[in-house]
Design a protein around this motif. Structure first.
Motif, mmCIF file in Angstrom:
data_model
loop_
_atom_site.group_PDB
_atom_site.id
_atom_site.type_symbol
_atom_site.label_atom_id
_atom_site.label_comp_id
_atom_site.label_asym_id
_atom_site.label_seq_id
_atom_site.Cartn_x
_atom_site.Cartn_y
_atom_site.Cartn_z
ATOM 1 N N TYR A 176 14.060 -20.967 2.385
ATOM 2 C CA TYR A 176 15.248 -20.693 1.580
ATOM 3 C C TYR A 176 14.895 -19.910 0.332
ATOM 4 C CZ TYR A 176 17.879 -23.437 4.793
ATOM 5 O OH TYR A 176 18.470 -23.858 5.935
ATOM 6 N N ASP A 185 -0.055 -26.677 7.279
ATOM 7 C CA ASP A 185 1.194 -26.070 7.769
ATOM 8 C C ASP A 185 1.770 -26.885 8.901
ATOM 9 O OD1 ASP A 185 1.883 -23.377 6.553
ATOM 10 O OD2 ASP A 185 -0.290 -23.294 6.768
ATOM 11 N N TYR A 236 14.587 -20.538 15.328
ATOM 12 C CA TYR A 236 14.186 -21.359 14.189
ATOM 13 C C TYR A 236 14.313 -22.838 14.523
ATOM 14 C CZ TYR A 236 13.442 -22.839 9.440
ATOM 15 O OH TYR A 236 12.910 -23.406 8.329
ATOM 16 N N THR A 283 10.741 -23.563 14.244
ATOM 17 C CA THR A 283 10.790 -23.397 12.782
ATOM 18 C C THR A 283 10.083 -22.113 12.352
ATOM 19 O OG1 THR A 283 8.875 -24.801 12.469
ATOM 20 C CG2 THR A 283 11.035 -25.796 12.083
ATOM 21 N N PRO A 304 -1.390 -21.057 11.177
ATOM 22 C CA PRO A 304 -0.502 -21.237 10.034
ATOM 23 C C PRO A 304 0.811 -20.503 10.250
ATOM 24 C CG PRO A 304 -2.676 -20.576 9.302
ATOM 25 C CD PRO A 304 -2.706 -20.564 10.780
ATOM 26 N N ARG A 305 1.887 -21.059 9.725
ATOM 27 C CA ARG A 305 3.209 -20.500 9.997
ATOM 28 C C ARG A 305 3.339 -19.051 9.570
ATOM 29 N NH1 ARG A 305 7.984 -23.445 7.493
ATOM 30 N NH2 ARG A 305 9.037 -21.514 7.970
ATOM 31 N N ILE A 308 20.301 -22.877 8.758
ATOM 32 C CA ILE A 308 19.490 -22.315 9.843
ATOM 33 C C ILE A 308 19.029 -23.418 10.786
ATOM 34 C CG2 ILE A 308 17.304 -22.294 8.588
ATOM 35 C CD1 ILE A 308 17.062 -19.385 9.974
ATOM 36 N N PRO A 323 21.519 -25.740 -0.875
ATOM 37 C CA PRO A 323 20.283 -25.117 -0.399
ATOM 38 C C PRO A 323 20.091 -25.207 1.113
ATOM 39 C CG PRO A 323 19.860 -26.546 -2.251
ATOM 40 C CD PRO A 323 21.264 -26.796 -1.842
ATOM 41 N N TYR A 324 20.804 -26.062 1.800
ATOM 42 C CA TYR A 324 20.555 -26.195 3.234
ATOM 43 C C TYR A 324 21.672 -25.588 4.062
ATOM 44 C CZ TYR A 324 16.778 -28.938 1.609
ATOM 45 O OH TYR A 324 15.641 -29.315 0.975
ATOM 46 N N GLN A 350 11.445 -35.243 2.958
ATOM 47 C CA GLN A 350 10.046 -34.869 2.811
ATOM 48 C C GLN A 350 9.255 -36.115 2.453
ATOM 49 O OE1 GLN A 350 9.298 -32.210 -0.375
ATOM 50 N NE2 GLN A 350 7.194 -31.841 0.239
ATOM 51 N N LYS A 351 8.203 -36.351 3.239
ATOM 52 C CA LYS A 351 7.366 -37.516 2.939
ATOM 53 C C LYS A 351 6.233 -37.088 2.026
ATOM 54 C CE LYS A 351 8.241 -39.760 7.302
ATOM 55 N NZ LYS A 351 7.741 -39.703 8.668
ATOM 56 N N VAL A 352 5.856 -37.967 1.135
ATOM 57 C CA VAL A 352 4.765 -37.631 0.228
ATOM 58 C C VAL A 352 3.534 -38.433 0.636
ATOM 59 C CG1 VAL A 352 3.986 -37.587 -2.138
ATOM 60 C CG2 VAL A 352 6.382 -37.210 -1.606
#
Lengths: 368, 295
Positions: free
Chosen positions: A131, A368, B33, B37, B95-96, B238, B283-284, B293-295
């Protein structure tokens, strides 16, 4: 490479005098080449483009490599720097009488871009990843569209007739200055903060990294570099228009960064040089000149069937080469490694001891 | 009808036409996507290749509309699968960003390859007898009707495939969890190829319709349209199919309305500023779900 040769190479890279030596030699050469006409004008021009592209790639690597974001706005910052500097030298500063004022214009271009970089940093507090990439893309389009709609700066027609003020010593100076700035930033306290943000933003905030300040600084410095490069670019090309700074320009810079390898200053320098030089070497005239030593029996059919058509096909060969590089070295040529001269001595020694607390690369593999 | 209303209705029609083309391309972005992703930056250029396939089939094979459309869809679907197999599959565990840069490279390759073969813009012949009806001042062309209804039809089919068939179920499963779904016997590689084929085929259909509506085509036409479609996908959220359709019609509407009421050079400025504001507020995207999101 054979082993003794490899050892010699390693020994050479280890030397403390290498970087200062290269700098002095480079500075001397950058003055000597145009002065004594050591290389023809075309090669000098290519060298200047290499320098400008190094500035662009190294500064973009700060955000895209070290901070792990995907910014597409670099051409936009470049446009701001180019327009600011070009308008200054054409309408404000008496550059014709005082050529020494040129760096002031370049600096102003860099600062104008940096100011805008501050604005782009704000959304990055809230949005990350894909984003943020879209936001930077939108920003690039907005910059382009705004320039197109201001008639005072030529609108879509652009600005022709900019003075040719960019010279080899100036390109060398600014390239070294930007690389030095970025290198010192990356190994400063804030630079380590940048890496922490890339690895895990929330965790680094808990570890008392001031993430907002880190992002502000990284975006500002990165866009400053783009602005400087844009200013030099405008005074080399002598013509700018909004179309010069479109998504394709950003793509070019992205390719240089990822070709060389992310989070590696040495990689960006290598990527920018390789990309620029390769594109020039594939030009029909260059290939013809390089192969002109061949006997006519070989050269003429080769020229007839192959070299003459390179003009269009070199733009096909280049992306194909990029895809192949990505398939075989997904992390780029340098792939997270760094030229030793850029790594501070203490970091290197800690790394050699395998001390996880001191080495920057430990645990810095991309997640990643 | 009053003059203002006629003008408005006319603009709504134009917006629907532009929006449906954006939507067909946006679906390809969002499908890929959703599963990988990964932003497939070459997708806009697949759309461009679709327009050129349409040109080739119409001029060199002399085919009428329906076979041209089918041939184009088939051709771009094959191209999509080919790109995925050759360029993206080896990078699935890299890597992406490597995949993203590869996609940019593939896009550049398609553009420049087409440019090398077709250095000048091409004129696509009219494949359909374009009849224009006058509905109380609003002019409606048969081409517009075909574009809008064909796109809506393709979208309904896609929605059905994704939500009601085993293949669609497998697609949704892979986008949910790529590690364990293969253990349940889902052929991941086949499903990913099918996804690329569907996305590229839709882009091919969009390319055909675009070439009929705006008959001058050139190798760089896919860049801007592709980015706009991508933005539609993001605006809608997306990875979300219905979101992509909503985003596309929204963007088409905004663009047409800006051109209708302001100088046309403001179009990109307004469209992208709106996008910026929307992402900052949501934002989404409109239908997207924030990922925890996990930390």
């Amino acid at each position: 490479m054979s082993r003794p040769l490899r050892r010699r190479w390693d020994w050479l890279l280890e030397q403390r005098w290498l970087l200062p030596g290269l700098l002095v030699a480079g500075l001397a050469l950058s003055f000597a080449i145009p002065e004594y006409g050591l290389l023809n004008r075309y090669v000098q021009m290519v060298l200047m483009y290499v320098g400008i592209n190094i500035i662009l790639a190294v500064s973009l690597n700060l955000v895209n490599g070290f901070m792990g974001e995907f910014s597409l706005a670099h051409a936009g910052f470049m446009a701001v720097g180019a327009y600011t500097a070009a308008l200054l030298t054409m309408r404000v500063l008496p550059v014709a009488e005082f050529p020494a004022l040129f760096p002031v214009a370049v600096l102003a271009g860099g600062l104008a871009a940096a100011l805008l970089g501050l604005v782009v940093a704000v959304p990055s507090f809230k949005v990350r990843g894909d984003y943020l990439a879209i936001i930077t893309l939108a920003f690039l389009m907005i910059v382009k569209s705004v320039i197109e709609n201001i008639d005072a700066v030529g609108g879509p027609r652009g600005i022709p007739g900019i003075g040719k003020l960019t010279t080899l010593p100036w390109v060398f100076f600014w390239a070294v200055a930007v690389v030095w700035l970025v290198r010192n930033f990356v190994y400063s306290r804030y630079g380590r903060g940048v890496l922490a943000v890339r690895e895990d933003e929330i965790a680094s905030e808990l570890m008392s990294v001031h993430t907002r300040r880190v992002k502000f600084l990284a975006f500002t410095l990165s866009s400053f570099g783009a602005g400087v490069a844009g200013a030099l670019f405008a005074h080399l090309l002598q013509f700018i228009s909004p179309r010069v700074f479109d998504v394709i320009k950003t793509t070019d810079i992205l390719i240089m960064v990822y070709l060389g390898g992310i989070a590696s200053i040495g990689g960006s320098i290598l990527g920018a040089t390789l990309y620029t030089v390769l594109l020039e070497i594939l030009r029909p005239s260059t290939v013809a000149a390089l192969l002109s030593w061949l006997p006519a029996v070989v050269f003429d059919p080769l020229n007839e069937h192959f070299i003459r058509h390179l003009g269009v096909w070199r733009m096909v060969i280049m992306p194909l080469a990029l895809v192949l590089v990505m398939l075989y070295w997904p992390r780029g040529i340098m792939g997270l490694r760094e030229y030793r001269g850029f790594i501070p001595r203490l970091d290197r020694e800690a790394h050699r001891r395998g001390d996880p607390q001191g080495g920057r690369r430990d645990g810095a593999a991309h997640r990643d | 009808m009053s003059e203002a209303l006629v003008y408005w209705l006319q603009q709504v029609l134009n917006a629907l036409q532009l929006g449906s083309i954006y939507a067909l391309i946006a679906l390809g972005y969002t499908l890929v996507y959703g599963i990988l992703t990964m932003i497939n930056f070459a997708h806009g250029d697949v759309f461009m290749v679709g327009a050129f396939f349409c040109f080739l089939s119409a001029v060199y094979l002399g085919l009428p509309f329906v076979p041209t459309l089918l041939l184009t869809i088939l051709g771009t679907a094959l191209l999509g699968v080919l790109i995925e197999r050759l360029a993206y599959k080896p990078l699935r565990h890299a890597p992406r960003v490597s995949a993203v840069i590869t996609a940019l490279g593939v896009g550049l390759f398609l553009e420049n390859f087409t440019l090398a073969l077709a250095p000048y813009p091409k004129n696509v012949p009219a494949l359909l007898d374009n009849v224009t009806w006058d509905l109380g001042g609003v002019s409606l062309s048969s081409l517009q009707v075909i574009i809008i209804f064909l796109s809506l039809g393709l979208m309904l089919v896609l929605d059905h495939v994704v939500h009601r068939t085993p293949v669609g179920m497998a697609m949704r499963a892979i986008s949910w969890d790529r590690t364990f779904v293969p253990l349940m016997g889902v052929p991941v590689n086949t499903i990913i190829s099918v996804t690329f084929a569907i996305g590229a085929g839709l882009a091919g259909a969009a390319g055909t319709m675009y070439a009929l509506a705006y008959p001058v085509i050139d190798p760089y036409m896919g860049i801007m349209v592709g980015w706009k479609a991508f933005i539609s996908a993001v605006v809608g959220g997306i990875g979300n199919i219905r979101g992509a359709m909503i985003g596309a019609f929204l963007l088409g509407g905004v663009e047409i309305m800006v051109t209708a009421f302001f100088p046309s050079t403001y179009r990109d400025f307004v469209a992208f500023t709106l996008l910026l504001l929307l992402i900052l507020v949501r934002p989404y995207g409109i239908l997207g779900q924030p990922r925890t999101q996990k930390v």
